[in-house]
Write an enzyme that holds these catalytic residues in place. Structure first.
Site, short mmCIF file in Angstrom:
data_model
loop_
_atom_site.label_atom_id
_atom_site.label_comp_id
_atom_site.label_asym_id
_atom_site.label_seq_id
_atom_site.Cartn_x
_atom_site.Cartn_y
_atom_site.Cartn_z
N ARG A 138 0.78 -1.27 -0.08
CA ARG A 138 -0.14 -0.03 -0.10
C ARG A 138 1.04 1.27 -0.09
NH1 ARG A 138 -3.35 -2.78 3.83
NH2 ARG A 138 -5.22 -3.90 2.64
N LYS A 160 2.69 11.63 -10.72
CA LYS A 160 1.80 10.82 -11.56
C LYS A 160 2.62 9.66 -11.79
CE LYS A 160 -1.09 14.20 -13.85
NZ LYS A 160 -1.52 14.86 -15.07
N GLU A 202 9.07 19.91 -24.01
CA GLU A 202 8.38 19.96 -22.71
C GLU A 202 9.13 21.15 -21.99
OE1 GLU A 202 5.73 18.25 -21.56
OE2 GLU A 202 5.65 16.42 -22.70
N LYS A 244 7.32 23.49 -12.59
CA LYS A 244 6.20 22.52 -12.19
C LYS A 244 5.99 22.20 -11.04
CE LYS A 244 4.95 17.83 -13.46
NZ LYS A 244 4.87 16.85 -14.12
N GLU A 254 -4.76 17.53 -10.09
CA GLU A 254 -5.19 18.21 -11.20
C GLU A 254 -6.78 18.04 -11.06
OE1 GLU A 254 -3.29 16.55 -14.57
OE2 GLU A 254 -5.19 16.80 -15.67
N ARG A 259 -2.91 22.32 -12.64
CA ARG A 259 -2.04 21.58 -13.03
C ARG A 259 -2.56 21.03 -14.64
NH1 ARG A 259 0.75 16.41 -10.01
NH2 ARG A 259 2.08 15.69 -11.81
N ASN A 263 -0.80 20.32 -19.61
CA ASN A 263 -1.35 19.54 -20.64
C ASN A 263 -1.26 20.08 -21.93
OD1 ASN A 263 -1.97 17.24 -19.05
ND2 ASN A 263 -3.78 17.73 -18.60
N HIS A 266 -1.11 18.66 -25.39
CA HIS A 266 -1.12 16.95 -25.15
C HIS A 266 -2.50 16.61 -25.76
CE1 HIS A 266 2.32 17.47 -22.59
NE2 HIS A 266 2.50 16.42 -22.22
N HIS A 270 -1.78 13.94 -28.41
CA HIS A 270 -2.31 12.37 -27.97
C HIS A 270 -2.90 11.82 -29.28
CE1 HIS A 270 -4.29 9.39 -26.27
NE2 HIS A 270 -3.07 9.12 -24.96
N HIS A 284 6.67 11.16 -28.09
CA HIS A 284 5.69 11.94 -27.38
C HIS A 284 6.11 13.31 -27.39
CE1 HIS A 284 3.04 13.15 -24.02
NE2 HIS A 284 4.01 13.76 -23.32
N1 GLY Z 1 3.16 15.59 -17.16
C1 GLY Z 1 1.68 16.26 -16.76
C2 GLY Z 1 1.77 16.26 -15.28
O1 GLY Z 1 2.52 16.02 -14.60
O2 GLY Z 1 0.79 16.76 -14.62
#
Ligand code: GLY
Length: 391
Positions: A138, A160, A202, A244, A254, A259, A263, A266, A270, A284
């Site tokens: 966990r 993430k 990025e 970031k 998010e 956050r 994107n 993206h 995507h 990517h």
């Molecule tokens: N790569 C996008 C984020 O970390 O929210």
């Protein structure tokens, strides 16, 4: 200007109870890793009697081959030895098929909640390891050691973690923050130029979404970053991570729209990745670069961004050797096929898809009124430049 000569840059990610530092320092992984990481080695409680103490590392084959020996040598000085779980490079490692043996291996090693697993590699290794650590007992600790520019400026920070499934990318995952991120810009010396450019996309994103001054700096100094000139590279990495860290601290999960700014590019990107089969045909970062140009052009089409600013974004992307025109991809599909990929996007809510658009360089915002049918018409025009749409 950030300068790494003789010093380290430490950027805190301020999350109550889960805060951690991102350390950027030349040589912190390649020369003296164990010193840098000793706080996390000390917490490692191996099964009784193991000597030297075993420290679990997950790596892709390339990172293991390039940096494994330097890490092992350094660990010896702390009476530790690395135990390796090595995966094939590529998205295939983000799968149930790899997660299962990885978690079995962690349990066999006797990893406890207060131990740390080290993720050495690009975004794939970081995402896979982070998710394995989120679910093992966990939640056990992990430390990110990103070895690509893209992972250094984006995926290693913010917690993430995910694997891919038949239904799509990153649909099974968890928010699980690392205990530390160790960034050694020297590891980028062996990164292929194409991967370097993909990571640079990025970096550009942080300028475009919220920092016009940084964008201007990248316009002037992008070639130095791509050439891995130490000062320029350190400044680009540090500025990206500061942005970031700020965003993640404001909106870890998010949920409040902050956050979501990350994107930018993206959603278009995507769809392009899906159309090219998530393959080497379009990396990517390349998809994000082109996606940001499309977001800028679509913003201009809506009258929210000066056309000259969209051209400026496209020119900066092109100058970095990244794709800036959708026609460069040689796609056989139409705009509707690309919009269809977006209909399966995990950000779809109540039949609509929030879109990151631009009001200026450094001024991204989340639009909730974008019709996918209109996106399909726009993309048709982009796929066939020079044609006049039928009104
Ligand atoms: N790569 C996008 C984020 O970390 O929210």
């Amino acid at each position: 200007m950030d300068d790494l000569k003789g010093h380290r840059i430490v950027i805190p990610v301020a999350l109550a109870g889960r805060g951690y530092d991102v350390t950027i320092e030349s040589g912190c992984v390649l020369h003296g890793f164990a010193i840098q990481a000793r706080e996390f080695l000390a917490q490692y409680r191996p099964r009784t009697g193991t000597n030297p103490r075993k420290v679990p590392f997950v790596a892709d084959e390339n990172s293991h081959r390039l940096f494994g020996e330097a890490i092992e040598t350094s660990l010896e000085s702390q009476n530790c030895a690395a135990e390796w779980f090595v995966v094939e490079p590529g998205e295939g490692a983000k799968s149930w098929g790899v997660l299962e043996p990885l978690t079995d291996w962690l349990l066999e090693l006797g990893v406890t909640r207060s131990d740390h697993v080290f993720a050495l590699g690009g975004g794939v290794v970081g995402d896979l390891t982070g998710f394995a650590c989120a679910v093992t007992k966990r939640g056990c600790g992990f430390v990110q050691i990103p070895t690509t520019l893209l992972a250094q400026v984006d995926s290693s920070v913010g917690g993430k973690t995910a694997i891919n499934t038949r239904a799509g990318k990153n649909l099974i995952g968890a928010f699980h923050q690392p205990s530390a991120v160790l960034i050694d810009p020297l590891v980028l010396d062996s990164l292929p130029d194409r991967e370097m450019r993909a990571g640079f996309a990025e970096v550009l994103k942080y300028g475009l979404l919220g920092d016009a001054e940084f964008f201007a700096w990248l316009e002037a100094n992008g070639s130095k970053v791509l050439a891995r000139e130490p000062e320029a590279l350190a400044h680009a990495i540090a500025t990206s991570i500061r942005a970031k860290a700020r965003i993640v601290a404001e909106d870890e999960r998010e949920t409040n729209g902050v956050r979501a700014l990350l994107n930018l590019g993206h959603t278009f990107g995507h769809a392009l990745e899906a159309e090219t089969g998530f393959s080497d045909r379009l990396l990517h970062g390349e998809a994000v670069a082109l996606g940001m140009v499309l977001a800028a052009r679509y913003s201009a089409r809506r009258g929210e961004l000066e056309a000259a600013r969209a051209d400026q974004a496209a020119a900066t992307v092109a100058a970095a050797g990244l794709p800036s025109e959708i026609s460069q991809l040689g796609l056989a599909c139409d705009g509707n096929a690309l919009a269809d990929h977006m209909r399966h996007d995990k950000k779809m809510e109540g039949g609509t898809l929030p879109f990151l658009l631009l009001k200026g360089i450094g001024k991204a915002y989340l639009a909730h009124d974008v019709e996918l049918a209109d996106i399909a018409v726009f993309l048709d025009q982009e796929l066939r430049p020079g044609t006049v749409p039928i009104a």
